[in-house]
Design a protein around this motif. Structure first.
Motif, PDB file in Angstrom:
ATOM      1  N   LYS A   4       0.839  -1.183   0.237  1.00  0.00           N
ATOM      2  CA  LYS A   4       0.042  -0.059   0.076  1.00  0.00           C
ATOM      3  C   LYS A   4       0.751   1.285  -0.002  1.00  0.00           C
ATOM      4  N   GLY A   5       2.149   1.110  -0.409  1.00  0.00           N
ATOM      5  CA  GLY A   5       3.022   2.446  -0.485  1.00  0.00           C
ATOM      6  C   GLY A   5       3.357   2.872   1.007  1.00  0.00           C
ATOM      7  N   SER A  46      -2.176   1.533 -17.529  1.00  0.00           N
ATOM      8  CA  SER A  46      -2.341   0.951 -16.444  1.00  0.00           C
ATOM      9  C   SER A  46      -3.848   0.396 -16.122  1.00  0.00           C
ATOM     10  N   ALA A  47      -4.146  -0.530 -15.325  1.00  0.00           N
ATOM     11  CA  ALA A  47      -5.350  -0.977 -15.376  1.00  0.00           C
ATOM     12  C   ALA A  47      -5.425  -1.205 -13.482  1.00  0.00           C
ATOM     13  N   TYR A  48      -6.649  -1.159 -12.912  1.00  0.00           N
ATOM     14  CA  TYR A  48      -6.713  -1.332 -11.504  1.00  0.00           C
ATOM     15  C   TYR A  48      -8.217  -1.619 -11.231  1.00  0.00           C
ATOM     16  N   ARG A  49      -8.269  -2.785 -10.197  1.00  0.00           N
ATOM     17  CA  ARG A  49      -9.600  -2.889  -9.551  1.00  0.00           C
ATOM     18  C   ARG A  49      -9.422  -3.147  -8.309  1.00  0.00           C
ATOM     19  N   THR A  50     -10.456  -2.729  -7.429  1.00  0.00           N
ATOM     20  CA  THR A  50     -10.587  -2.988  -5.896  1.00  0.00           C
ATOM     21  C   THR A  50     -10.723  -4.207  -5.512  1.00  0.00           C
ATOM     22  N   ASN A  51     -10.237  -4.921  -4.486  1.00  0.00           N
ATOM     23  CA  ASN A  51     -10.372  -6.125  -3.833  1.00  0.00           C
ATOM     24  C   ASN A  51     -11.159  -5.966  -2.593  1.00  0.00           C
ATOM     25  N   ALA A  52     -10.398  -5.105  -1.782  1.00  0.00           N
ATOM     26  CA  ALA A  52     -11.062  -4.884  -0.451  1.00  0.00           C
ATOM     27  C   ALA A  52     -11.546  -3.441  -0.106  1.00  0.00           C
ATOM     28  N   VAL A  53     -12.369  -3.268   0.420  1.00  0.00           N
ATOM     29  CA  VAL A  53     -13.089  -1.893   0.853  1.00  0.00           C
ATOM     30  C   VAL A  53     -12.823  -1.704   2.443  1.00  0.00           C
ATOM     31  N   THR A  54     -12.312  -0.991   3.116  1.00  0.00           N
ATOM     32  CA  THR A  54     -11.957  -0.621   4.333  1.00  0.00           C
ATOM     33  C   THR A  54     -12.572   0.696   5.017  1.00  0.00           C
ATOM     34  N   ARG A  55     -12.580   0.873   6.289  1.00  0.00           N
ATOM     35  CA  ARG A  55     -13.214   2.025   6.794  1.00  0.00           C
ATOM     36  C   ARG A  55     -12.808   3.293   6.144  1.00  0.00           C
ATOM     37  N   HIS A  56     -11.435   3.513   5.897  1.00  0.00           N
ATOM     38  CA  HIS A  56     -10.969   4.833   5.355  1.00  0.00           C
ATOM     39  C   HIS A  56     -10.450   4.621   3.718  1.00  0.00           C
ATOM     40  N   GLY A  57     -10.609   3.418   3.191  1.00  0.00           N
ATOM     41  CA  GLY A  57     -10.323   3.604   2.004  1.00  0.00           C
ATOM     42  C   GLY A  57     -10.478   2.174   1.467  1.00  0.00           C
ATOM     43  N   HIS A  92      -8.162  -1.183  -1.338  1.00  0.00           N
ATOM     44  CA  HIS A  92      -6.976  -1.470  -1.737  1.00  0.00           C
ATOM     45  C   HIS A  92      -7.122  -2.751  -2.951  1.00  0.00           C
ATOM     46  N   GLY A  93      -6.409  -2.877  -3.816  1.00  0.00           N
ATOM     47  CA  GLY A  93      -6.577  -4.011  -4.828  1.00  0.00           C
ATOM     48  C   GLY A  93      -5.511  -4.440  -5.707  1.00  0.00           C
TER      49      GLY A  93
END
Length: 269
Positions: free
Chosen positions: A30-31, A97-108, A110-111
Motif C-alpha cells: 500500500k505504499g 495501467s489497469a486497476y480494480r479494488t479487492n477490499a473496502v476498508t473504513r477509510h479507503g 486496496h486491490g
C-alpha cells in the motif's frame, strides 16, 4: 527528506531480445511502511523502483486508489500523498495501467493493478473471497504483446491454506469462462503459499510455475524483504517457457515493502 532509490535491479543473465517477455510481480504494501511515529510514505521511492524493473508487464498487489486517513496524514510530508491513484502514479512514462479494488476498508480500499508497455484489452475483475475477513480478487487484463494476445491475471490469495485451495478452484472456473483454452496465459501475484503446496493444484489447471532451468533457488524467495526466506510471489504460465528469474535486493528494496519483486523472463513455447 525521503530516501532516493539508487539500487540497480541487476538484470538476469538471459539475453534480452524483442522475443523475450519480461514480467514482474510485486506486493507494494500500500505504499506505506512502519507504524505510529515511524510510519513513512514509500510510494515515491516505489515509483523509481517500479521503473527500474524495466518489465513489459508489472503485476502489483496491495495497491490503493484512495485512503482518506493516509492521504490526510502524509499531505503534511515533503512530497505528500499522490493526488492520483497509486496504479496511475506508479506507471512509468509510456505504460498503460489497469486497476480494480479487492477490499473496502473504513477509510479507503486496496486491490490489484497491472502496468504494461503494451496495449491493454478490456479489464475484468472477479471476487474470490473465501470468508468475510479477507476480501480477495482477480484482475484480468489481455495484453497485446508482439501481435499476440496474452491474458494476464493478477492474484492475491488468502492467508489460510484451505482458502487458497478453494481460490484455485474459483480461478479454474474463471479461466474456463473468460480465457480462451489455448491462449497464452500468465497468473501472477502474491499467493501466500508458505508451505509450497499450490504448485500441484495449479498444474491441474494447466499452469506451470515460472522457474529458471538453471539458477539459484534464492532467485525466487521474496519475503520478508529484509531477509527473504519464502517464495510467496510467483508467476504461473501457460504457453511460455521460463528463461530466467531474478529478485532485486538491497537496502532500498527492503525499505519499500515487506515483499521483494520477482522478475521472470519468458518466451512463447
Amino acid at each position: 527528506m525521503p530516501r532516493v532509490f539508487r539500487h540497480s535491479t541487476q538484470a538476469p543473465s538471459t539475453l534480452y531480445t524483442s522475443q523475450v517477455l519480461r514480467v514482474a510481480t510485486y506486493n507494494i504494501h500500500k505504499g506505506v511502511r512502519g507504524i505510529g511515529p515511524r510510519k513513512r510514505l514509500e510510494i515515491h521511492n516505489l515509483g523509481l523502483g517500479v521503473e527500474a524493473l524495466d518489465a513489459d508487464i508489472i503485476c502489483l498487489q496491495e495497491v490503493r486508489l484512495f485512503h482518506a486517513r493516509e492521504a490526510k496524514h502524509f499531505d503534511r510530508t515533503w512530497f505528500g500523498w499522490p493526488e492520483e491513484g497509486q496504479a496511475d502514479f506508479l506507471a512509468p512514462d509510456g505504460y498503460a495501467s489497469a486497476y480494480r479494488t479487492n477490499a473496502v476498508t473504513r477509510h479507503g480500499e486496496h486491490g490489484n493493478a497491472l502496468l504494461a508497455r503494451w496495449p491493454l484489452g478490456e479489464v475484468g475483475h472477479h471476487d474470490v473471497s473465501d470468508h468475510r475477513f479477507e476480501q480477495r480478487g482477480l484482475l484480468h487484463v489481455p495484453v497485446r504483446w508482439q501481435g499476440t494476445e496474452v491474458h494476464v491475471v493478477v492474484a492475491h490469495f488468502g492467508l489460510i491454506h484451505a482458502s487458497r485451495v478453494r481460490q484455485v478452484q474459483r480461478l479454474k472456473a474463471f479461466l474456463e469462462r473468460e480465457v480462451p483454452a489455448h491462449a497464452p496465459l500468465l497468473v501472477a501475484g502474491d499467493f501466500n503459499d508458505w508451505g509450497e503446496r499450490l504448485n500441484r493444484p495449479m498444474e491441474a489447471l494447466g499452469l506451470s510455475r515460472a522457474v529458471a532451468p538453471v539458477g539459484r533457488p534464492n532467485q525466487r524467495v521474496t519475503f520478508p524483504s529484509l531477509v527473504p526466506v519464502f517464495a510467496l510471489d510467483r508467476v504461473y504460465t501457460r504457453g511460455f517457457r521460463c528463461l530466467g528469474t531474478h529478485v532485486p535486493r538491497g537496502t532500498a528494496w527492503a525499505r519499500m515493502s515487506d515483499h521483494l519483486p520477482l522478475i521472470v523472463e519468458l518466451e512463447l513455447s
